[in-house]
Each structure stands twice: as C-alpha cells, then as structure tokens.
Scaffold this active site. Structure first.
Site, PDB file in Angstrom:
ATOM      1  N   ASP A 228       0.892  -1.153   0.000  1.00  0.00           N
ATOM      2  CA  ASP A 228       0.000   0.000   0.000  1.00  0.00           C
ATOM      3  C   ASP A 228       0.938   1.212   0.000  1.00  0.00           C
ATOM      4  OD1 ASP A 228      -2.055   1.784   0.033  1.00  0.00           O
ATOM      5  OD2 ASP A 228      -3.144   0.859   1.689  1.00  0.00           O
TER       6      ASP A 228
HETATM    7  C1  BGC Z   1      -4.905   3.459   0.034  1.00  0.00           C
HETATM    8  C2  BGC Z   1      -4.972   2.515  -1.158  1.00  0.00           C
HETATM    9  C3  BGC Z   1      -4.743   3.281  -2.419  1.00  0.00           C
HETATM   10  C4  BGC Z   1      -3.390   3.951  -2.333  1.00  0.00           C
HETATM   11  C5  BGC Z   1      -3.043   4.775  -3.551  1.00  0.00           C
HETATM   12  C6  BGC Z   1      -3.622   4.253   0.029  1.00  0.00           C
HETATM   13  O1  BGC Z   1      -3.653   5.255   0.991  1.00  0.00           O
HETATM   14  O2  BGC Z   1      -5.004   2.717   1.220  1.00  0.00           O
HETATM   15  O3  BGC Z   1      -6.214   1.872  -1.188  1.00  0.00           O
HETATM   16  O4  BGC Z   1      -4.825   2.437  -3.518  1.00  0.00           O
HETATM   17  O5  BGC Z   1      -3.391   4.839  -1.217  1.00  0.00           O
HETATM   18  O6  BGC Z   1      -3.837   5.915  -3.608  1.00  0.00           O
END
Ligand code: BGC
Length: 757
Positions: A228
C-alpha cells in the site's frame, strides 16, 4: 530460457533493485536499455482516478465514470452485472492509458464504524469473495490488471498505518482471508496490495507468512505483491517476506539498501530475482494491451445507473412506493440537488457527468408539482429556519421526499466514523417533517449502516441508496417511480444501536493493538448466535412484488464432503409486477467439535421473474461450504453429521429447510498431546484404542478416590471432573499403583497413537 529469465540475466544489480520500487507515485521504473516499459497504476476501485499527470501525487484527474461504490455493488448480489462493470472500468483504463486499477477492496466490514466500509463489499466472506471474483474477471478479461486490497486485516481506519490486528488463526482463515483466497484462486488478480497494519505483531509488508507462505505458496498466487502507498518499513525485510514492488517512488535510499544488502550477502540475490521476475511478468503482460482511444461515456453512465438501481435497498414501505402521480410532492434535503455519490479519499473520481437527483425526479414526476427546500446545512451546524421551511413545504404537499446524506466529517477513508447516527439536524428534520406529513419517504446516501430507531417509525418508506455513483440520482427516481422494481439486499447487518455491534468492546483497540475478540462471530454470525435483535438483518431488502419459495430439493440426502451438494428451489413471482429476487443458501452444522455460527452464507443467486412466472434456481455447495478451519489440524475439516440447508430471502427469513447427512472423507491425524484431557483421549479413535486397557482401571480407581459412586461427598459429578482433567494429571493422582511414571506412560501411549497409520 524464457524471455524474462534472459532479461533478468542481463540486468545489473542496480537495475533490478530499482525495478522493485516505483519511479513515481503511479508508475513503475522502466529499464529503457533493455526495453522494459513503465507500467501505470491508478485508484480504484469503483472508477478510474487517472491523474492528468501521472508523475504528480495529487492533481486533477481525468474524467471517468464514477460507478457506485463497493457497498452498493455488493447489495446487487449480481455477479454478472459486476462482471460487466469490471469490463467497463477496463475499457476506461485502456482509454486513459492505465495498466492496473487499484482494486477491488475485500476487507471485511468488522465494525460499521470503519470509515472506509463504503469501499468494501460485505461482512460476509463468501459474498465479498464472489463480488471480487466477478469484478476482477471482468476487468482482466480486457487485458487490464487489478490489485486485490488490502491484504490483510485492515478493518478500521483508526491508526491504520500502525495498528496491530490481533487475530487467532481460525478467525483469520474463516473470516478475514477467504474473500482474498477466493479471488486469488478463482480470478488470479495480477497484483495483490498488502495493507498498512500489522497482523499479529508483524507489518503486512514484512509478513512472510502472509505474503509468501499463505498467498504465494498455499494459494498459488503468481502475480506481484505491491505495497500500500507508504506501507513498507524495511525494504530488505519486505523483499524477503515476499513484497515485490514498493509504491510510491522514487525512494533512492530504499533502492540503495537493497543493493547494499545483496553486496554484503545479507540478501540472497535470488530473492531479488524472484521479485523482478514477478514484476516483469506483469509489466510485459500489461504492455500487450494497446492503450488509447475513447470509451462510451453514455453507455457507462447508463450502466452506472443500472448498478445503482439494482443496489438500492428498499428498507421500509408502508405502501406509498412506488409513487403515484400526486398533485404536489415536497422534495427536501441538500442531497436532492447536490448528489452524494462517492466517498472521500483515494477512490475519489472526477465523474464524466453527474445526475442531479431533483432533476431526474422531475423528469419522471409527470404532472406532479415539485417544491424544494434545502432542509439541512452542509455541515453539522443547526439551523431551525431550514427545518421550518421544509415543514411548510411538506405540510401542503401529498408526500415528502427527504434526501439525506452523511457529511464527509462522518464517513471517509483515513478516519473512522464517530457514531452510526445521522446528524442531529437531520434527525430533527425527519421528525419535524414526518409530524406534518405522514407520507414521508427518506432516501439515504451513506456508505455504511446508520441507526434509525429514533425516527424510522415516523416514516412511510426508507430507501438505502448508498454512495450510488454518478448516475445514482436517476436510479433513485427509477426506484421511487417504479421504473425499477427494487431488488437490492443488504450485504451487511443494520444494527439497532452501536453497542449491539460484535466488535463493540474490542474496538478501536488500545496501546497500538486491536484484539478481534469476537472471533468468527462477526456480522450476522454474531447477532444470530447471541440472539441480538437488529434493525435490518443481513440479506434483507424489499420489493414491489412478492415471491414464493416451493419444492426445495437437494441432489442427495446423504453425501460425501468431496462430492458436495446441489440445492434447488422453485421461486414464483406472486405479485403484479416483474421483479428480481435474491435467493440465499445458508448452511448450519448441527454438531461440531468447535463452536460454529448457527448458519453461514454459502451460495446465492439472483433471478428475474415476470408476474406469475416460476423458475427453478440451482446453487452448488462444495466441500468448503460444510468445512471449518481447525487450528490444531491446521486445515479445513469436515465432520460426519447432519447439516441444515437453509434457503431464504434473507438471513432471518428462511423459507425452506432441508436436512442432509455428510460423510467426511478426511483421514485426520491424531492431535493428542501430553496435555490432552481424558475426554479428548476418549473422543480420538486411535487414542481410545490405545488407552482402552487402562481406561477402566483409571476410572475405577479415580471414582474410588472420590468416594465411590457417592457424589454427595463433594457435591459434584466426579465423572465430569475426570473427563476434563489431563490424562497425565489423572495418572499422577494414581501414582504408585501404576507400573511406570505418568510421563513415561503418556509418552508410550502417544508413541503408539502416532504409529497407527
Ligand atoms: C490506500 C490505497 C490506495 C493507495 C493509492 C492508500 O492510501 O489505502 O487503497 O490504492 O493509497 O492511492
């Protein structure tokens, strides 16, 4: 040698290390010298959030269809429709030059307080898994990748980057992993995104057990694992754990750390090569899909409207809906004119167009005169004048439509919900309007359950319209005027009050950890076991027609676990309108060695029926539908015995039950050990055969020690006590009357048990 193995051989250590960290916020690192292209990923999950400039973190995103969020999608229970939605999203990815969309999210809705529940499907792992499978297969059928997220146990936003989710093995396997497992096994997502949190003490990004042992080795995941955004703590440890791609980049120090670790011998270069291999496979696969062109904005908008229409759940209807053509209808509430159609955070889409719910209503209202009042402010302040105006309009109308949405302060990615309530202003508004207008219909836009006890009895109808996507305004009008007969059913329980929810006393955790103390008893599994009444149960939703269930059948009364069962039932539309019914099949085990919920969803199907029409609906149940995860055996097991097959219109509205007998084909090893109780020995067939010669002697002597059959002596049942005492302990009591020491005797018995094939 394959093309990729060849390439890896040609890559320098620096190039390989660089490939494992993004080049920018949304792109992977290209290796121009060797023809390795850059790969672009974007959020997700219910639309494409492709930034104009993918090399910036946050900027304007290109217009894309904002489909209904996952909470609404799951309420359709329509796997074909979600497949089609996945295909449409892939078409947009292709047009917008995107290789991989960052979704779907399949985390379980452990508590309705999780601010991000709108992005997740369900409290039930089977339903969430099936939705994810359809979504992924839909997207990937067009040559665009997905990212199954957030792996795993990210069930709250509170302290999401650091919280340690403490979950026992059985709960993990039965509740928090199965949706991921189904998606990986049945849909092979190109990528899996690990979560921010720790799982049982180790960050997901550095969790070898999760990423390598379970995901890659046990489930056979062949794609790449991506972090993530910002979830990696130690790049080298993460690589060793199985995290292939770190995002976002650039992170020069991380790349250098990998290079140094290989040079110093700390990191085996084969570990790096494995990650590079996985990344290159996906990068080249993505490159095979030619990007560019355009997508059909109108068709996708219409699809978004269809999904929203199917996902809207009619919660209450005293007969006022579908609306007739009235003389005058009072439309009240800001969200009638400013659609609340998506949630805040990384999933926020720049829609291609946006339905105005009021205007869509107007299009269908015919001769009906509509009035409008704002009803409530866009924050949590109180403004009596807005309520007074709304009441004035409502009083003189034939019906009032109250459009209510939760403000972002109460629901978003990044933080949890403070409570399950509407704003106090909205509650006061409902009560005031309903007091002057008996035909008050509430239309809700929110991503997760809200409590309604304070006001629901005052209303004539309630529609849960979720975060309904850009075409949701039209979909609401479709349902209100009966152009669409509502068929959505809840993919999560609506509790009566917050304190009733399963995780209540174990949320949000303290001292950096949250203990999943309710175990497998989450969602309806909890409410049913504890007999806690709910506002609306899991699987519930009304229609403008009625359905009758007849002739339930099972393929066999007795069956072997590996053969599974086929269940069928005849469903008839007994009303006057065409409609769709979602039939749910639950399985309940009569008796099991470990505790199980009264029933669990194991299959479902949605059918469309004309008035008077009957269709036979069939659902297949496999081994896993009857099995549970036994932590001592470390595997899914079945046990001989009777099971109820419960066919219902919701988790509590069971229309037919069949009882079947399962024969387990499993040859389970013994799990007896030095601490096993007498009861455990007697229940284990190998144990009992070995213990038999001693058993009577132990019993007789122990009973004699307790004063014979005279249970009055101690006021207890001595046998009950004996059975739950470890065999070793009993042998200690018997002491010198035994030929050898208790330790030797138990060791000898265990050796015999384990030598039985
Ligand atoms: C979120 C993800 C997301 C990623 C990119 C993170 O903060 O948890 O779900 O895909 O950011 O934006």
């Amino acid at each position: 040698m394959t093309k990729i193995t060849n390439l890896i051989k040609k890559m320098s250590l620096e190039e390989k290390a660089a490939l494992c960290t993004g080049a920018g916020p949304w792109t992977t690192t290209p290796v121009e010298r060797l023809g390795v292209p850059e790969m672009t990923v974007t959020d997700g999950p219910h639309g494409v959030r492709r930034l104009e400039d993918v090399h910036t973190f946050i900027s304007t995103s290109l217009p894309a269809t904002a489909f209904p969020t996952a909470g609404c999608m799951a309420s359709t229970w329509d796997v074909d429709l979600i497949h089609e939605l996945g295909q449409a999203i892939a078409e947009e990815c292709i047009a917008l030059d995107v290789d991989v969309i960052l979704g779907p999210g399949v985390n379980m809705k452990r508590t309705p307080l999780c601010g991000r529940n709108f992005e997740y499907y369900s409290e039930d792992p089977h339903l969430a898994g099936e939705m994810a499978v359809s979504f992924i297969n839909g997207v990937q059928s067009k040559g665009v990748g997905t990212s199954l997220k957030h792996f795993a146990a990210n069930n709250q936003e509170y302290q999401r980057s650091t919280i340690n989710s403490e979950i026992d093995e059985r709960t993990l396997r039965e509740t928090y992993l199965p949706a991921f497992e189904a998606a990986v096994k049945k849909a092979s997502p190109w990528t899996v995104m690990c979560s921010y949190n720790k799982l049982n003490g180790t960050y997901a990004a550095e969790n070898h057990r999760l990423l390598t042992e379970i995901l890659k080795e046990e489930w056979g995941f062949e794609g790449l694992v991506v972090s993530d955004w910002g979830s990696v703590h130690d790049r080298v440890e993460a690589l060793e754990a199985g995290l292939d791609l770190e995002m976002p980049g650039p992170r020069e120090r991380r790349v250098q750390a990998v290079i140094d670790a290989v040079r110093s011998g700390k990191l085996d270069e084969s570990v790096l090569d494995e990650a590079v291999n996985r990344i290159l496979n996906i990068v080249f696969k993505a490159a095979e899909t030619k990007k560019g062109g355009s997508f059909d904005v109108d068709r996708h908008h219409a699809l978004a409207r269809q999904v929203a229409g199917e996902g809207i759940v009619l919660l209450k209807n005293d007969g006022i809906l579908p609306l007739k053509i009235h003389k005058q209808v009072a439309v009240i509430g800001r969200s009638a004119k400013e659609a609340h159609y998506q949630g805040g955070g990384s999933s926020h889409i720049n829609p291609t167009r946006l339905d105005n719910p009021y205007e869509e209503l107007q299009k269908m209202a015919g001769e009906t005169e509509l009035s409008y009042a704002e009803g409530y402010p866009d924050d949590e302040n109180f403004d009596q004048a807005l309520i007074d105006q709304a009441c004035e309009n409502a009083r003189s109308a034939d019906a009032a439509l109250l459009y209510l949405s939760l403000p972002a302060t109460k629901e978003s990615e990044g933080y949890d919900r403070p409570d399950l309530d509407l704003t106090s202003h909205q509650v006061a508004l409902i009560k005031a309007v309903a007091a002057v207008q008996p035909n008050t219909i509430v239309i809700l836009n929110n991503g997760a359950p809200i409590v309604m006890s304070e006001w629901i009895d005052d209303t004539a109808a309630v529609l849960e319209a979720w975060m309904m996507g850009q075409a949701g305004g039209g979909a609401i009008a479709d349902v209100l005027y009966g152009k669409v007969n509502p068929s959505g059913k809840l993919a999560e329980t609506f509790p009566l009050k917050l304190v009733d929810t399963p995780a209540y006393i174990n949320y949000p955790g303290e001292n950096g950890a949250v203990r999943y103390g309710e175990g497998i008893f989450m969602g309806y599994r909890y409410y049913e076991t504890k007999e806690v009444p709910t506002l609306f149960p899991f699987g519930y939703g009304m229609s403008y027609t009625t359905f009758d269930y007849q002739k339930p059948k099972v393929s066999s009364q007795t069956f072997q676990d590996v053969d599974g069962l086929t269940v069928s039932v005849d469903v008839t539309n007994t009303g006057n309108l065409a409609g769709k019914e979602i039939v749910q099949v639950y399985v309940g085990d009569h008796k099991s060695s470990l505790a199980r919920p009264p029933k669990e969803l194991k299959g479902f199907a949605k059918i469309e029926l004309q008035p008077g029409e009957t269709k036979t609906l069939t659902v297949s149940l496999d081994f896993r539908a009857f099995a549970y995860y036994h932590p001592a055996y470390r595997q899914w097991i079945t046990e001989d015995g009777e099971f109820d097959i419960l066919i219902g219109a919701s988790s509590t509205d069971i229309r037919c039950t069949k009882t079947v007998t399962l024969h387990s084909t499993l040859e389970l090893p013994s799990i007896l050990n030095r601490e096993s109780t007498l009861r455990e020995w007697t229940k284990d067939s190998r144990g009992m055969s070995v213990l038999a010669p001693l058993y009577q002697q132990i019993n007789d002597q122990m009973l004699a020690n307790f004063g014979g059959d005279d249970s009055e002596q101690l006021g207890m049942d001595p046998m009950g006590f004996l059975l739950d005492t470890p065999l070793m302990g009993l042998l200690h009591f018997l002491g010198s009357s035994m030929p050898t020491s208790p330790e030797e005797m138990v060791n000898e018995l265990l050796t015999k048990v384990y030598s039985i094939a």
